[in-house]
Scaffold this motif. Structure first.
Motif, mmCIF file in Angstrom:
data_model
loop_
_atom_site.group_PDB
_atom_site.id
_atom_site.type_symbol
_atom_site.label_atom_id
_atom_site.label_comp_id
_atom_site.label_asym_id
_atom_site.label_seq_id
_atom_site.Cartn_x
_atom_site.Cartn_y
_atom_site.Cartn_z
ATOM 1 N N ARG A 13 42.631 19.525 -1.420
ATOM 2 C CA ARG A 13 43.793 19.435 -0.455
ATOM 3 C C ARG A 13 44.549 18.101 -0.588
ATOM 4 O O ARG A 13 45.568 17.917 -0.395
ATOM 5 N N LEU A 14 43.839 17.063 -1.038
ATOM 6 C CA LEU A 14 44.436 15.695 -1.232
ATOM 7 C C LEU A 14 45.596 15.845 -2.275
ATOM 8 O O LEU A 14 46.353 15.459 -2.218
ATOM 9 N N ALA A 15 45.086 16.744 -3.415
ATOM 10 C CA ALA A 15 46.070 16.813 -4.466
ATOM 11 C C ALA A 15 47.299 17.668 -4.212
ATOM 12 O O ALA A 15 48.169 17.287 -4.495
ATOM 13 N N ASP A 16 46.822 18.705 -3.387
ATOM 14 C CA ASP A 16 48.016 19.437 -2.812
ATOM 15 C C ASP A 16 49.171 18.893 -1.916
ATOM 16 O O ASP A 16 50.240 18.913 -2.108
ATOM 17 N N ALA A 17 48.426 17.858 -1.115
ATOM 18 C CA ALA A 17 49.472 16.964 -0.175
ATOM 19 C C ALA A 17 50.204 16.027 -1.050
ATOM 20 O O ALA A 17 51.262 16.161 -0.895
ATOM 21 N N TRP A 18 49.529 15.444 -2.210
ATOM 22 C CA TRP A 18 50.310 14.596 -3.163
ATOM 23 C C TRP A 18 51.273 15.459 -3.810
ATOM 24 O O TRP A 18 52.586 14.883 -3.788
ATOM 25 N N ASN A 19 50.971 16.542 -4.434
ATOM 26 C CA ASN A 19 52.234 17.476 -5.070
ATOM 27 C C ASN A 19 53.098 17.855 -4.143
ATOM 28 O O ASN A 19 54.182 17.929 -4.705
ATOM 29 N N GLY A 28 46.327 12.734 6.872
ATOM 30 C CA GLY A 28 45.370 13.335 7.542
ATOM 31 C C GLY A 28 43.951 13.650 7.014
ATOM 32 O O GLY A 28 43.133 14.113 7.651
ATOM 33 N N LEU A 29 44.010 13.313 5.809
ATOM 34 C CA LEU A 29 42.704 13.542 5.064
ATOM 35 C C LEU A 29 41.517 12.519 5.280
ATOM 36 O O LEU A 29 40.393 12.550 4.435
ATOM 37 N N PHE A 30 42.095 11.330 5.960
ATOM 38 C CA PHE A 30 41.189 10.089 5.935
ATOM 39 C C PHE A 30 41.191 9.879 7.388
ATOM 40 O O PHE A 30 41.556 10.466 8.233
ATOM 41 N N THR A 31 39.978 9.205 7.570
ATOM 42 C CA THR A 31 39.742 8.828 8.942
ATOM 43 C C THR A 31 40.580 7.969 9.537
ATOM 44 O O THR A 31 41.287 7.401 9.095
ATOM 45 N N GLU A 32 40.475 7.707 11.058
ATOM 46 C CA GLU A 32 41.548 6.810 11.710
ATOM 47 C C GLU A 32 41.302 5.636 11.118
ATOM 48 O O GLU A 32 42.547 4.757 11.063
ATOM 49 N N ASP A 33 40.308 5.009 10.696
ATOM 50 C CA ASP A 33 39.837 3.556 10.409
ATOM 51 C C ASP A 33 39.495 3.394 9.086
ATOM 52 O O ASP A 33 39.103 2.604 8.378
ATOM 53 N N ALA A 34 40.048 4.387 7.997
ATOM 54 C CA ALA A 34 39.841 4.324 6.592
ATOM 55 C C ALA A 34 40.502 3.181 5.993
ATOM 56 O O ALA A 34 41.308 2.363 6.278
ATOM 57 N N ASP A 35 39.598 2.692 4.811
ATOM 58 C CA ASP A 35 40.149 1.657 4.039
ATOM 59 C C ASP A 35 40.440 2.501 2.654
ATOM 60 O O ASP A 35 39.874 3.342 1.998
#
Length: 126
Positions: A13-19, A28-35
């Protein structure tokens, strides 16, 4: 569904969103507080910052770039209940030039499903 299958799906899904150049889906594939630490040391803190930086990238210098979906060995190492370390080869192609990386993520189980809480991109030396 196994954790490995879920993590592979999350990476896809990460690659699909990038593409698709979709910064909202990507963030949206990361948490609210992601680094999020990019190959050049840029550090984005939080989902909103990850989305904003990728919107700028997708609309500008990385417009039309592609990211390969996971197709090789993905290491998923349990850290604690509901948390795993993910290490994978990856990379992006920009203007036809593939830039290989080794990436690591911390993925956590959330009520919305698995999400990335951290990301580190290290370019593979040529």
């Amino acid at each position: 569904m196994s954790v490995n299958t879920e993590i592979t799906g999350l990476l896809t899904r990460l690659a699909d969103a990038w593409n698709a150049g979709d910064a909202t889906a990507y963030g949206g594939l990361f948490t609210e507080d992601a680094d999020y630490i990019a190959f050049n040391g840029m550090h984005s803190e939080g989902r909103a910052a990850i989305e904003a930086s990728h919107r700028w990238l997708f609309d500008g210098p990385l417009r039309g770039s592609t990211m390969a979906a996971p197709n090789g060995r993905i290491k998923v190492k349990p850290l604690a209940d509901g948390a795993v370390l993910v290490i994978s080869k990856g990379g992006t192609a920009v203007a036809g030039e593939f830039r290989e990386s080794i990436v690591s993520f911390t993925a956590v189980s959330t009520p919305e499903g698995w999400r990335f809480a951290s990301f580190q991109n290290t370019r593979v030396a040529r």
